[in-house]
Design a protein around this motif. Structure first.
Motif, PDB file in Angstrom:
ATOM      1  N   VAL A 214      36.555 -15.613 -70.245  1.00 20.16           N
ATOM      2  CA  VAL A 214      35.597 -14.887 -71.076  1.00 20.16           C
ATOM      3  C   VAL A 214      34.408 -14.531 -70.197  1.00 20.16           C
ATOM      4  CG1 VAL A 214      34.263 -14.855 -73.201  1.00 20.16           C
ATOM      5  CG2 VAL A 214      36.294 -16.298 -73.048  1.00 20.16           C
ATOM      6  N   SER A 215      34.187 -13.240 -70.015  1.00 22.68           N
ATOM      7  CA  SER A 215      33.106 -12.791 -69.148  1.00 22.68           C
ATOM      8  C   SER A 215      32.784 -11.359 -69.505  1.00 22.68           C
ATOM      9  CB  SER A 215      33.535 -12.880 -67.682  1.00 22.68           C
ATOM     10  OG  SER A 215      32.548 -12.334 -66.827  1.00 22.68           O
ATOM     11  N   ASP A 216      31.524 -10.991 -69.327  1.00 26.18           N
ATOM     12  CA  ASP A 216      31.228  -9.564 -69.351  1.00 26.18           C
ATOM     13  C   ASP A 216      32.040  -8.896 -68.242  1.00 26.18           C
ATOM     14  OD1 ASP A 216      29.402 -10.251 -71.239  1.00 26.18           O
ATOM     15  OD2 ASP A 216      27.627  -9.725 -70.091  1.00 26.18           O
ATOM     16  N   VAL A 217      32.541  -7.704 -68.517  1.00 36.43           N
ATOM     17  CA  VAL A 217      33.208  -6.925 -67.477  1.00 36.43           C
ATOM     18  C   VAL A 217      32.213  -5.866 -67.017  1.00 36.43           C
ATOM     19  CG1 VAL A 217      35.070  -5.313 -66.981  1.00 36.43           C
ATOM     20  CG2 VAL A 217      35.539  -7.397 -68.280  1.00 36.43           C
ATOM     21  N   ASP A 218      31.721  -6.049 -65.788  1.00 40.10           N
ATOM     22  CA  ASP A 218      30.700  -5.155 -65.240  1.00 40.10           C
ATOM     23  C   ASP A 218      31.365  -3.895 -64.698  1.00 40.10           C
ATOM     24  OD1 ASP A 218      28.365  -6.888 -65.550  1.00 40.10           O
ATOM     25  OD2 ASP A 218      29.377  -8.170 -64.099  1.00 40.10           O
ATOM     26  N   VAL A 219      30.808  -2.739 -65.058  1.00 39.18           N
ATOM     27  CA  VAL A 219      31.378  -1.476 -64.606  1.00 39.18           C
ATOM     28  C   VAL A 219      30.276  -0.497 -64.234  1.00 39.18           C
ATOM     29  CG1 VAL A 219      33.441  -1.711 -66.055  1.00 39.18           C
ATOM     30  CG2 VAL A 219      31.448  -0.453 -66.919  1.00 39.18           C
ATOM     31  N   ILE A 220      30.665   0.498 -63.465  1.00 38.96           N
ATOM     32  CA  ILE A 220      29.833   1.669 -63.181  1.00 38.96           C
ATOM     33  C   ILE A 220      30.702   2.892 -63.457  1.00 38.96           C
ATOM     34  CG2 ILE A 220      28.867   3.047 -61.282  1.00 38.96           C
ATOM     35  CD1 ILE A 220      27.737   0.481 -60.106  1.00 38.96           C
ATOM     36  N   THR A 252      33.082  -5.826 -82.526  1.00 34.20           N
ATOM     37  CA  THR A 252      33.811  -6.846 -83.275  1.00 34.20           C
ATOM     38  C   THR A 252      34.586  -6.187 -84.409  1.00 34.20           C
ATOM     39  OG1 THR A 252      32.117  -8.491 -82.770  1.00 34.20           O
ATOM     40  CG2 THR A 252      33.570  -8.962 -84.619  1.00 34.20           C
ATOM     41  N   THR A 253      35.877  -6.512 -84.493  1.00 36.89           N
ATOM     42  CA  THR A 253      36.734  -6.004 -85.570  1.00 36.89           C
ATOM     43  C   THR A 253      37.319  -7.198 -86.325  1.00 36.89           C
ATOM     44  OG1 THR A 253      38.786  -6.023 -84.294  1.00 36.89           O
ATOM     45  CG2 THR A 253      37.356  -4.096 -84.034  1.00 36.89           C
ATOM     46  N   VAL A 254      38.270  -6.923 -87.214  1.00 41.05           N
ATOM     47  CA  VAL A 254      38.924  -8.029 -87.929  1.00 41.05           C
ATOM     48  C   VAL A 254      39.650  -8.943 -86.964  1.00 41.05           C
ATOM     49  CG1 VAL A 254      39.161  -6.793 -90.107  1.00 41.05           C
ATOM     50  CG2 VAL A 254      40.920  -6.539 -88.337  1.00 41.05           C
ATOM     51  N   GLU A 255      39.974  -8.445 -85.765  1.00 40.59           N
ATOM     52  CA  GLU A 255      40.629  -9.261 -84.746  1.00 40.59           C
ATOM     53  C   GLU A 255      39.645  -9.730 -83.681  1.00 40.59           C
ATOM     54  OE1 GLU A 255      43.541 -10.558 -84.514  1.00 40.59           O
ATOM     55  OE2 GLU A 255      44.373  -9.659 -86.328  1.00 40.59           O
ATOM     56  N   GLY A 256      38.373  -9.728 -84.038  1.00 41.89           N
ATOM     57  CA  GLY A 256      37.366 -10.193 -83.095  1.00 41.89           C
ATOM     58  C   GLY A 256      37.035  -9.137 -82.062  1.00 41.89           C
ATOM     59  N   ILE A 258      37.041  -8.166 -77.572  1.00 42.40           N
ATOM     60  CA  ILE A 258      37.730  -8.480 -76.308  1.00 42.40           C
ATOM     61  C   ILE A 258      36.716  -9.106 -75.358  1.00 42.40           C
ATOM     62  CG2 ILE A 258      39.077  -7.557 -74.393  1.00 42.40           C
ATOM     63  CD1 ILE A 258      39.989  -5.311 -76.212  1.00 42.40           C
ATOM     64  N   TRP A 259      35.816  -8.295 -74.851  1.00 43.63           N
ATOM     65  CA  TRP A 259      34.664  -8.765 -74.066  1.00 43.63           C
ATOM     66  C   TRP A 259      33.677  -7.614 -73.973  1.00 43.63           C
ATOM     67  CZ3 TRP A 259      36.754  -5.116 -71.140  1.00 43.63           C
ATOM     68  CH2 TRP A 259      38.045  -5.232 -70.636  1.00 43.63           C
ATOM     69  N   PRO A 260      32.398  -7.923 -73.773  1.00 49.00           N
ATOM     70  CA  PRO A 260      31.423  -6.850 -73.600  1.00 49.00           C
ATOM     71  C   PRO A 260      31.652  -6.122 -72.274  1.00 49.00           C
ATOM     72  CG  PRO A 260      30.353  -8.938 -74.165  1.00 49.00           C
ATOM     73  CD  PRO A 260      31.775  -9.247 -73.817  1.00 49.00           C
ATOM     74  N   VAL A 261      31.554  -4.815 -72.316  1.00 43.13           N
ATOM     75  CA  VAL A 261      31.544  -4.018 -71.091  1.00 43.13           C
ATOM     76  C   VAL A 261      30.080  -3.760 -70.736  1.00 43.13           C
ATOM     77  CG1 VAL A 261      32.181  -1.830 -70.031  1.00 43.13           C
ATOM     78  CG2 VAL A 261      33.756  -2.949 -71.607  1.00 43.13           C
ATOM     79  N   ASP A 262      29.666  -4.227 -69.571  1.00 42.17           N
ATOM     80  CA  ASP A 262      28.258  -4.188 -69.161  1.00 42.17           C
ATOM     81  C   ASP A 262      28.099  -3.170 -68.031  1.00 42.17           C
ATOM     82  OD1 ASP A 262      25.688  -4.628 -68.264  1.00 42.17           O
ATOM     83  OD2 ASP A 262      25.808  -6.806 -68.405  1.00 42.17           O
ATOM     84  N   ALA A 263      27.312  -2.132 -68.297  1.00 47.17           N
ATOM     85  CA  ALA A 263      27.086  -1.091 -67.282  1.00 47.17           C
ATOM     86  C   ALA A 263      25.694  -1.180 -66.675  1.00 47.17           C
ATOM     87  CB  ALA A 263      27.301   0.290 -67.899  1.00 47.17           C
ATOM     88  N   ASN A 264      25.050  -2.347 -66.769  1.00 48.05           N
ATOM     89  CA  ASN A 264      23.662  -2.466 -66.305  1.00 48.05           C
ATOM     90  C   ASN A 264      23.526  -2.574 -64.791  1.00 48.05           C
ATOM     91  OD1 ASN A 264      22.568  -2.275 -68.849  1.00 48.05           O
ATOM     92  ND2 ASN A 264      22.608  -4.490 -69.206  1.00 48.05           N
TER      93      ASN A 264
END
Length: 995
Positions: A214-220, A252-256, A258-264
Motif C-alpha cells: 500500500v503506497s501512493d503511486v508517484d507519477v509525472i 473510493t467505490t463500493v469495492e474500496g 486501489i491507491w492514491p496517484v500522487d503527481a506532486n
C-alpha cells in the motif's frame, strides 16, 4: 454433546498449534461451515503454520460460508487434497484481514490460488495486464486488482518469492493498473485521446520497481499534441485524461480504493500544471529545479501511455540527473531534506517509525541514492532505479565495502519485509510498527519467528536498525580510508578521483587536503592508525554535518598530532561514547574552541567526562587561580599561570555552549536558550573575575608582598557587573581604594595607581589567547578622570557632580575582586544613586531618552545595517537594556526585585510587579537572548568579537548552525532575527520612549 475430556484435549492441541483463543477456535471448527473437515488433523496443522491461526480460521469460515453448500464442498475437498493451495490460501488468510474480506465478498477468487505451475510463480507485466484486461470500469478494476494482489501475497507469505521479487511484482501490477486506468479514461473520452499524446512516468518506489503493498503511486505526466492539434488544446485534453486516470485509481467505490496517484513530484509541485510538454519539463529542470527533484528523477520510468513520448522524456532527463551532484549546495540540500523528514516525525512515533526514523528504510535509500548521484557521473553501472540493485553495483564498483553492502542489504530486506507484512494485514498505508502484543506476534510469526515471536522480532528489528545507523556513516567514509590506508592492495579501492568527488560532494571544499589528512591519520599498521580507522568513518560524518568540514578535519589532525603519544587520548575517543562526537562538534564549529584546545590539548579529557562540561564554581576558580599565582616566581609567570586556567575554562565553557546549541545523538540541543546564554554569561564573568583577581594578587605581591598600603577593590560594571559577559566582551570596571590606618593619603594613592598600572600591563602582555581588556571609561569624569579614587572621593563626586547616565551605569555595579569589605561599602554608597527614592523626575527621564537617541544616531558604525547590529541596532541589546534600566531607576525604590544587576532578572521582576505585560516581557527577553547568542556565535566562529553577522559564507553558515538553522537556511535566520528585533523595538518605542 462434546465429551469434556475431548474438549480439554482439543483445547490443548489448539494451544500447541498456535491459537491464542482456543474457545473461539473450537466453536468455529464445530460450525456448519467446516462440518466436513472439523476433525481433520491436516487442516489443523496447516492453520497452525500460519502467522495468525485464529485469523486464518475466521477467514476460512467466512469464505466457506460465502461459497454456499456446493462451492464449499469443492473448496474444502480441494483444500485437503492440495498442499500448495492449503499453504497459499491459509497463509494469506492468516496474514491479511483485508484480503480475507475480499474473499468473503468475491469467494470465487480463491481459484486464483489453485494452480501451481512454474509460470504462475513469477508472472510478468504482460500476465498482470491480461488479468486486468476485462476490467472496463473502476469497480471491476478494483476487484481484478485485488485478485492479482491475492496471488502476489500468496507467493510472498509462502516464501515462493523474496521481498525484492514481491516489490517488483507489486510495481508491475501498479504499471498494469495505470495502463488499465488510462484505457478506461480514454474509452470515456475518445475525442480527448484523439488530439493528444500522453505519457505516464512512474516515480518513487513504483518507478524503482520496489513498490509496497500500500503506497501512493508517484507519477509525472508528459503531454504533446497529436494529429496536428493545437498544443494548448492538446494539453487541456491530456490534463482531462490524466485527471480521470487519477480518479479511477484513487476514488473510493463500493469495492474500496486501489491507491492514491500522487503527481506532486511534477515541476512546481501541486502549484504547477498537471501535464506539461517535454520541452516545458526540460526548461524547468534546467533553470529552476531543486536538488531533491533530481534525486527523485533518478527513479523515473515510463510506464503507460505513449511509449515514444515516455522514452523521449526519460532519455532527456537522464543526463540532468547524473549532473546533479555538480550543483552548488548539492549535499547540503540532500541532508537538509533528510533532516526535514526526520523533524516531521511526531515525537510519539519516532521509536516505531520503520521508514523515516533513525536506522529506517529512508536512511538506506538516501545513502544509496547519494552515492549513486556522486559516482554515477562517471560510472554508468550505477544507473539503477532499484535500491538493492544499486547497492550491489556500488559494492561491485568498489564504492562501498562488500561486507558493508551485504549487511546493509540484509537490513534493508528485513525492514522491507516488516513493512510489507504490516501493510498486508489491513492493506493500509503505514510504516509504524504496531504496539499490541497480538499484532507483534502475528508480525513476528509471518517473518518465520516462531519460538518467541515478539521478543525475537524486537531483537531482530533493533539489530537491523542499529546496523543501518552504523553503516549510514561508514558507507560514505570507510572506502575513503581504504583509498588512503593502502593496507590491502588486492581489494577494490576508490580511485583518487572518485575519493575526491565523494569528499567534495560531502561538503569538503579542499578534497585533496582532506585526503592528505586522512592518509596522515589512518595509514600504517600501528595501533594508533588502527584506532583512527575505527573512529574516522563516524568522525568524518560529524565533520560533514558542520558548516566547515575542512576545518574540523584539519583541527582533528592537529589535536591528534599533539596528543598522538598520549595513551589515553584515542582510548577516550574510542571507548567514551560522547567524547568523539563532542570533539567533532567542537572542532568544526569555528575558530575559538579549536584554538583554545590546540593550546591546551589535554582539555580533550573534559569531553569524555559527564561532569566535565559543567561550569566551575566562582570560589573554586578563584582559589585555583590564586594558588597558581602563589606558586609563580614572578608577576609575569603568575599571570601566565592564571591565563592557563582561563584558557582551559574558556574551552570548557565554549565546548559546553557548542554542544548544548548543536546537540549530539545522545543529547539533543538545549531548548532553553535563555539558560544557555545565562550559563555562558556566568561562567565567563566568574572566570574574568578570577583572572583579574589573580592579576591583582600578582601586582601587589611583586612590589608590596602580602599587604598593599591601601585597601583596594575592583568593581565590575556593564555586562561584567551583570554577569552577562560574552566570549569577546571587554571587562568594564571601576577601581576604588581606601588608605589603611596610618598611611599617608598621597602614598596610598600612588600605591593604588601603581597597582592599577601593573594589573593593566600584566593583562595586556602579548598572548595567543583571547584578550582580556579592562575598560575603566565608566569612571567619574570618564577618560579625563583618575583611574582610581578613594571611597571618599567617589562619595564627594557623586554627591556634587554625578549625572543621570552615571547613576544608570551604576545599576550593574558589583564587587568582583580585591577587598570584599571595601566593595560592600562602595555598593552601600551608590545604592541611593541608582535606586533613587521616589524614582526619577521627568527631567531625568527626558535626559535618559535624549542620551539614548543620540547614541543611536552617533555610535552605530558607518555602513552597519541597523536591523542586524546586535548591540546598537533596532531591538538589540542596547534597546532592551536601556528599557529595563529605566524601569529599574523609576521603580526599584519601591520594588526590591528590581535591585539586581542582571538584565533578565530585572525584566522578570518588572513583569512580576506588573510594570510590563507578559507578551512585552517575552518579546524583550527573546530579543536580548537572541542578540547575545549571535554575539557569542560570532566570537566562537571567527575567533574575534563582532556585533554583526559575518559576511563570509562559511562563517555565516556556522553562525546559523550554532543558532539551530540547517545548512542553506541563513536567509531564514536573518529574517527571523529581523522579525524578533523589530517586535522588540516596537515594545521599546512604547515603554522607553513613551509611545
Amino acid at each position: 454433546m462434546t465429551v469434556p475430556g475431548r474438549r480439554s484435549s482439543t483445547f490443548m492441541r489448539l494451544l500447541r498449534s498456535g491459537f491464542t483463543d482456543p474457545s473461539a477456535a473450537a466453536a468455529l471448527l464445530d460450525s456448519d461451515a467446516l462440518a466436513a473437515v472439523r476433525n481433520d488433523p491436516v487442516l489443523l496443522d496447516a492453520l497452525g503454520a500460519t502467522a495468525d491461526p485464529d485469523l486464518a480460521l475466521r477467514g476460512l469460515v467466512r469464505l466457506a460460508e460465502a461459497e454456499g453448500e456446493s462451492g464449499r464442498r469443492v473448496l474444502l475437498d480441494t483444500l485437503l487434497r492440495s498442499k500448495p493451495l492449503r499453504d497459499r490460501l491459509l497463509g494469506v488468510l492468516g496474514a491479511s484481514e483485508a484480503l480475507a474480506d475480499h474473499l468473503a465478498r468475491h469467494s470465487a477468487d480463491w481459484h486464483a490460488l489453485e494452480t501451481y505451475e512454474p509460470a504462475d510463480l513469477h508472472p510478468g507485466l504482460a500476465d498482470f495486464e491480461q488479468c486486468l484486461a476485462d476490467a472496463h470500469d473502476p469497480v471491476r478494476l478494483r476487484v481484478a486488482y485485488r485478485r492479482c494482489l491475492l496471488s502476489i501475497a500468496a507467493r510472498d507469505v509462502c516464501g515462493t518469492i523474496d521481498v525484492a521479487e514481491t516489490a517488483a511484482e507489486l510495481a508491475d501490477l501498479a504499471t498494469a493498473t495505470l495502463r488499465a486506468a488510462l484505457r478506461i479514461a480514454t474509452a470515456a473520452a475518445p475525442e480527448d485521446a484523439a488530439q493528444c499524446r500522453l505519457a505516464v512516468i512512474a516515480m518513487g518506489k513504483c518507478g524503482g520497481n520496489e513498490l509496497n503493498y500500500v503506497s501512493d503511486v508517484d507519477v509525472i505526466f508528459v503531454g504533446d499534441a497529436a494529429n496536428g492539434a493545437d498544443e494548448s488544446a492538446a494539453l487541456r485534453a491530456a490534463t482531462r485524461l490524466a485527471s480521470h486516470l487519477m480518479r479511477i485509481c484513487s476514488e473510493t467505490t463500493v469495492e474500496g480504493t486501489i491507491w492514491p496517484v500522487d503527481a506532486n513530484l511534477r515541476p512546481e509541485g501541486r502549484n504547477g500544471p498537471l501535464v506539461r510538454t517535454l520541452s516545458s519539463h526540460l526548461a524547468y529542470y534546467q533553470r529552476w529545479a531543486k536538488t531533491w527533484e533530481f534525486q527523485a528523477l533518478l527513479k523515473a520510468r515510463a510506464v503507460a501511455g505513449d511509449p515514444d513520448l515516455g522514452a523521449q522524456y526519460v532519455e532527456a532527463i537522464t543526463p540532468l540527473v547524473w549532473q546533479a551532484a555538480e550543483r552548488e549546495n548539492f549535499v547540503a540540500d540532500v541532508q537538509h531534506m533528510r533532516r526535514r523528514v526526520v523533524d516531521n516525525i511526531p515525537a510519539a512515533h519516532v521509536d516505531r517509525e520503520l521508514k523515516l526514523g533513525p536506522g529506517g528504510l529512508r536512511d538506506v535509500e538516501f545513502a544509496v541514492q547519494l552515492l549513486q548521484l556522486v559516482h554515477g557521473r562517471s560510472d554508468a553501472t550505477l544507473h539503477s532505479r532499484t535500491t538493492l540493485d544499486a547497492l550491489h553495483a556500488l559494492a561491485a564498483g568498489g564504492y562501498v565495502g562488500r561486507t558493508d553492502a551485504a549487511q546493509l542489504g540484509d537490513a534493508y530486506r528485513f525492514l522491507r519485509a516488516m513493512e510489507h507484512r504490516i501493510q498486508l494485514y489491513r492493506l493500509r498505508r503505514t510504516h509504524l510498527v504496531p504496539e499490541g502484543e497480538a499484532d507483534l506476534r502475528r508480525l513476528g510469526r509471518s517473518l518465520g519467528l516462531r519460538t518467541e515471536p515478539v521478543a525475537e522480532l524486537n531483537r531482530a528489528w533493533r539489530r537491523h536498525a542499529s546496523v543501518v545507523r552504523r553503516l549510514h556513516e561508514k558507507l560514505f567514509y570507510r572506502p575513503l580510508l581504504d583509498a588512503v590506508a593502502q593496507l590491502a592492495p588486492g581489494e577494490t579501492r576508490l580511485s583518487p578521483r572518485a575519493a575526491g568527488q565523494r569528499l567534495e560532494a560531502l561538503g569538503y571544499a579542499d578534497p585533496a587536503a582532506a585526503l592528505r589528512h586522512l592518509e596522515a591519520l589512518a595509514s600504517g599498521v600501528t595501533r594508533k592508525a588502527a584506532i583512527q580507522r575505527t573512529l574516522l568513518p563516524v568522525m568524518l560524518g560529524w565533520f560533514a554535518d558542520s558548516a566547515d568540514p575542512d576545518a574540523g578535519l584539519l583541527n582533528f589532525r592537529k589535536v591528534s598530532d599533539a596528543l598522538g603519544k598520549t595513551p589515553w587520548y584515542l582510548r577516550l575517543l574510542r571507548d567514551e561514547g560522547a567524547a568523539a562526537e563532542n570533539l567533532a562538534r567542537v572542532l568544526s564549529a569555528g575558530r575559538l574552541a579549536p584554538d583554545l584546545l590546540l593550546r591546551a590539548p589535554e582539555a580533550v579529557a573534559l569531553l569524555g567526562d559527564p561532569e566535565g562540561l559543567q561550569p566551575r564554581a566562582a570560589d573554586a576558580l578563584e582559589q585555583e587561580v590564586l594558588a597558581a599565582v602563589g606558586r609563580a616566581d614572578s608577576a609575569e609567570a603568575a599571570v601566565t599561570s592564571a591565563r592557563g586556567v582561563r584558557r582551559r575554562e574558556l574551552f570548557r565553557t565554549a565546548a559546553a555552549d557548542i554542544i548544548g546549541s548543536y546537540g549530539t545523538e545522545d543529547s539533543p540541543a538545549e531548548t532553553d536558550l535563555g539558560a544557555l546564554v545565562d550559563r555562558v554569561g556566568r561562567a565567563v564573568t566568574d572566570l574574568t573575575a578570577a583572572t583579574i583577581g589573580g592579576a591583582l594578587r600578582a601586582a601587589v605581591r611583586d612590589q608590596w608582598g602580602d599587604t598593599l598600603p591601601t585597601r583596594f577593590a575592583v568593581i565590575g560594571v556593564g555586562r561584567f557587573g551583570g554577569h552577562e559577559l560574552g566570549y569577546g566582551s571587554d571587562a568594564d570596571v571601576l577601581f576604588v581604594h581606601e588608605p589603611r590606618e596610618g598611611v599617608d593619603e598621597q602614598d596610598a594613592a600612588k600605591a593604588a595607581q601603581a597597582v592599577v598600572a601593573e594589573m593593566r600591563r600584566l593583562l595586556q602582555l602579548p598572548t595567543a589567547d583571547p584578550p582580556l581588556l579592562i575598560d575603566a571609561d565608566l569612571r567619574p569624569e570618564g577618560r579625563s578622570g583618575p583611574l582610581v579614587r578613594t571611597l571618599a572621593s567617589y562619595a564627594a563626586y557623586y554627591r556634587r557632580w554625578s549625572l543621570t547616565w552615571e547613576s544608570q551605569a551604576l545599576l550593574r555595579a558589583v564587587p568582583v575582586a580585591g577587598d570584599p569589605d571595601l566593595g560592600r561599602r562602595f555598593i552601600d554608597l551608590i545604592d541611593p544613586l541608582r535606586y533613587p527614592a521616589e524614582g526619577l523626575g521627568d527631567d531625568a527621564v527626558r535626559e535618559i531618552r535624549r542620551l539614548k537617541a543620540r547614541m543611536e544616531s552617533e555610535r552605530l558604525p558607518r555602513g552597519a545595517d541597523p536591523t542586524l547590529h546586535t548591540k546598537l541596532g533596532r531591538g538589540g541589546l542596547s534597546d532592551v537594556e536601556w528599557t529595563v534600566q529605566l524601569l529599574q531607576m523609576r521603580h526599584a525604590w519601591a520594588e526590591p526585585g528590581l535591585r539586581t544587576t542582571r538584565t533578565r532578572e530585572a525584566l522578570a521582576a518588572a513583569h512580576a510587579a506588573g510594570l510590563i505585560g507578559t507578551e512585552e516581557a517575552q518579546i524583550l527577553d527573546e530579543a536580548w537572548v537572541l542578540a547575545s547568542r549571535v554575539r557569542n556565535a560570532v566570537m566562537l566562529v571567527r575567533g574575534r568579537a563582532g556585533d554583526t553577522f559575518p559576511t563570509q559564507t562559511r562563517e555565516l553558515a556556522a553562525v546559523g548552525r550554532y543558532l539551530g538553522y540547517a545548512e542553506g537556511t541563513v536567509g531564514e535566520m536573518l529574517d527571523d532575527y529581523r522579525r524578533t528585533t523589530r517586535r522588540a523595538r516596537a515594545v521599546v518605542d512604547d515603554l522607553f520612549y513613551g509611545g
